[in-house]
Design a protein around this motif. Structure first.
Motif, PDB file in Angstrom:
ATOM      1  N   GLU A  79     -11.536  10.573  14.230  1.00  0.00           N
ATOM      2  CA  GLU A  79     -11.190  10.536  15.652  1.00  0.00           C
ATOM      3  C   GLU A  79     -12.168   9.655  16.425  1.00  0.00           C
ATOM      4  OE1 GLU A  79      -9.768  13.918  18.565  1.00  0.00           O
ATOM      5  OE2 GLU A  79     -11.965  13.831  18.523  1.00  0.00           O
ATOM      6  N   PRO A  80     -11.861   8.352  16.546  1.00  0.00           N
ATOM      7  CA  PRO A  80     -12.655   7.516  17.445  1.00  0.00           C
ATOM      8  C   PRO A  80     -12.195   7.715  18.892  1.00  0.00           C
ATOM      9  CG  PRO A  80     -11.056   6.184  16.269  1.00  0.00           C
ATOM     10  CD  PRO A  80     -10.899   7.579  15.771  1.00  0.00           C
ATOM     11  N   LYS A  81     -13.150   7.641  19.804  1.00  0.00           N
ATOM     12  CA  LYS A  81     -12.849   7.886  21.226  1.00  0.00           C
ATOM     13  C   LYS A  81     -13.707   6.959  22.075  1.00  0.00           C
ATOM     14  CE  LYS A  81     -13.920  12.073  22.491  1.00  0.00           C
ATOM     15  NZ  LYS A  81     -14.030  13.450  22.989  1.00  0.00           N
ATOM     16  N   ASN A 123       2.861  16.159   7.719  1.00  0.00           N
ATOM     17  CA  ASN A 123       2.934  14.824   7.136  1.00  0.00           C
ATOM     18  C   ASN A 123       1.700  14.587   6.290  1.00  0.00           C
ATOM     19  OD1 ASN A 123       5.336  14.143   8.452  1.00  0.00           O
ATOM     20  ND2 ASN A 123       4.233  13.452  10.273  1.00  0.00           N
ATOM     21  N   LYS A 124       1.830  13.701   5.332  1.00  0.00           N
ATOM     22  CA  LYS A 124       0.673  13.340   4.521  1.00  0.00           C
ATOM     23  C   LYS A 124      -0.352  12.599   5.375  1.00  0.00           C
ATOM     24  CE  LYS A 124      -0.311  12.081  -0.115  1.00  0.00           C
ATOM     25  NZ  LYS A 124       0.267  12.097  -1.413  1.00  0.00           N
ATOM     26  N   ASN A 125       0.157  11.793   6.317  1.00  0.00           N
ATOM     27  CA  ASN A 125      -0.715  11.025   7.195  1.00  0.00           C
ATOM     28  C   ASN A 125      -0.147  11.092   8.609  1.00  0.00           C
ATOM     29  OD1 ASN A 125      -3.074   9.435   7.293  1.00  0.00           O
ATOM     30  ND2 ASN A 125      -1.841   7.610   7.562  1.00  0.00           N
ATOM     31  N   ASP A 126      -0.914  11.611   9.553  1.00  0.00           N
ATOM     32  CA  ASP A 126      -0.501  11.717  10.959  1.00  0.00           C
ATOM     33  C   ASP A 126      -1.420  10.866  11.816  1.00  0.00           C
ATOM     34  OD1 ASP A 126       1.720  13.291  11.358  1.00  0.00           O
ATOM     35  OD2 ASP A 126       0.612  15.165  11.332  1.00  0.00           O
ATOM     36  N   VAL A 144     -15.801  11.105  15.375  1.00  0.00           N
ATOM     37  CA  VAL A 144     -15.984  12.310  14.568  1.00  0.00           C
ATOM     38  C   VAL A 144     -15.168  12.130  13.293  1.00  0.00           C
ATOM     39  CG1 VAL A 144     -15.592  14.805  14.454  1.00  0.00           C
ATOM     40  CG2 VAL A 144     -16.275  13.754  16.606  1.00  0.00           C
ATOM     41  N   THR A 145     -15.763  12.427  12.146  1.00  0.00           N
ATOM     42  CA  THR A 145     -15.080  12.320  10.859  1.00  0.00           C
ATOM     43  C   THR A 145     -15.322  13.598  10.063  1.00  0.00           C
ATOM     44  OG1 THR A 145     -15.440   9.940  10.825  1.00  0.00           O
ATOM     45  CG2 THR A 145     -14.870  10.963   8.745  1.00  0.00           C
ATOM     46  N   GLN A 205      -6.433   9.536  16.732  1.00  0.00           N
ATOM     47  CA  GLN A 205      -6.695  10.479  15.637  1.00  0.00           C
ATOM     48  C   GLN A 205      -5.902  10.059  14.412  1.00  0.00           C
ATOM     49  OE1 GLN A 205      -5.458  14.398  16.801  1.00  0.00           O
ATOM     50  NE2 GLN A 205      -7.318  14.799  17.959  1.00  0.00           N
ATOM     51  N   ASN A 206      -6.519  10.192  13.256  1.00  0.00           N
ATOM     52  CA  ASN A 206      -5.814  10.005  11.997  1.00  0.00           C
ATOM     53  C   ASN A 206      -6.138  11.200  11.114  1.00  0.00           C
ATOM     54  OD1 ASN A 206      -4.432   9.078   9.806  1.00  0.00           O
ATOM     55  ND2 ASN A 206      -5.795   7.386   9.356  1.00  0.00           N
ATOM     56  N   ARG A 207      -5.098  11.931  10.712  1.00  0.00           N
ATOM     57  CA  ARG A 207      -5.248  13.078   9.815  1.00  0.00           C
ATOM     58  C   ARG A 207      -4.533  12.762   8.505  1.00  0.00           C
ATOM     59  NH1 ARG A 207      -6.432  17.893  12.827  1.00  0.00           N
ATOM     60  NH2 ARG A 207      -6.172  17.505  15.032  1.00  0.00           N
ATOM     61  N   TYR A 208      -5.275  12.876   7.410  1.00  0.00           N
ATOM     62  CA  TYR A 208      -4.701  12.675   6.086  1.00  0.00           C
ATOM     63  C   TYR A 208      -4.818  13.987   5.324  1.00  0.00           C
ATOM     64  CZ  TYR A 208      -4.146  11.275   1.256  1.00  0.00           C
ATOM     65  OH  TYR A 208      -3.716  11.205  -0.036  1.00  0.00           O
TER      66      TYR A 208
END
Length: 195
Positions: free
Chosen positions: A150-152, A179-182, A132-133, A167-170
């Motif tokens: 979020e790749p799963k 954070n800027k990037n989690d 999901v992007t 998960q990667n949140r920017y």
């Protein structure tokens, strides 16, 4: 001690899909409560055709560790299936949503445009890759963007599934403790009670 619980209730009739998702995250670190967060989303999809749907949603949440008192979202959009068979799909969606966030010394309201991608690929008979992007941009300040990926990997059985999730949140303009990037990864057990 930490727990994360999520309940998804959904119903589908011929052209409508309705889902309610409620989640609670609790974490106690040596007597200090780090997280006691609630989230909820009500989502409605109306299928215009087999490949196209119009969606609307309302979402509420708080995140204690980020000092987020609340985040309210209200939005809608259009989702189109580019490819689908019984076990795989690739969908794109676009829409708008209103965002209201409150922190101890900040209240912010924005209208965001979003583009979403949804992919499910069959690797083996019971093993799937889902991704999901979300790309979200502030309609008044294009330097204010958020990106979520979020790749799963899902191992699916009749009554349960076991998943490894990353998960990667920017966030180009993070507030307070954001954070800027989690980056986060976890193992997830899903139990299907009603199928």
């Amino acid at each position: 001690f930490a727990t994360f619980n999520q309940i998804l209730i959904g119903t589908k009739n011929r052209k409508q899909l309705c889902r309610l998702i409620v989640g609670h995250d609790y974490e106690d670190d040596e007597g200090e409560i780090v997280a006691n967060d609630w989230s909820g989303q009500l989502r409605l999809n109306y299928y215009v055709s087999a490949k196209n749907s119009i969606y609307s949603f309302v979402q509420l949440q708080n995140i204690r560790v980020l000092q987020m008192n609340h985040r309210y979202l209200l939005g809608g959009g259009y989702r189109h299936s580019l490819y689908a068979n019984e076990s795989q799909y690739f969908d794109l969606a676009a829409g708008l949503f209103y965002e209201d966030e409150e922190y101890p010394k900040l209240q912010t309201n924005k209208l965001r445009f979003n583009i979403n991608g949804f992919v499910r690929i069959k690797i083996f008979e019971k093993l799937f890759l889902n991704c999901v992007t979300y790309f979200q941009i502030n309609t008044k300040d294009t330097s204010d963007i958020r990106l979520f990926i979020e790749p799963k990997i899902n191992f699916v059985q009749d009554k349960f599934s076991l998943s490894f999730v990353a998960q990667n949140r920017y966030n180009s303009m993070p507030y307070f403790l954001n954070n800027k990037n989690d980056i986060l990864s976890y193992l997830l057990l899903t139990i299907n009670l009603f199928e």
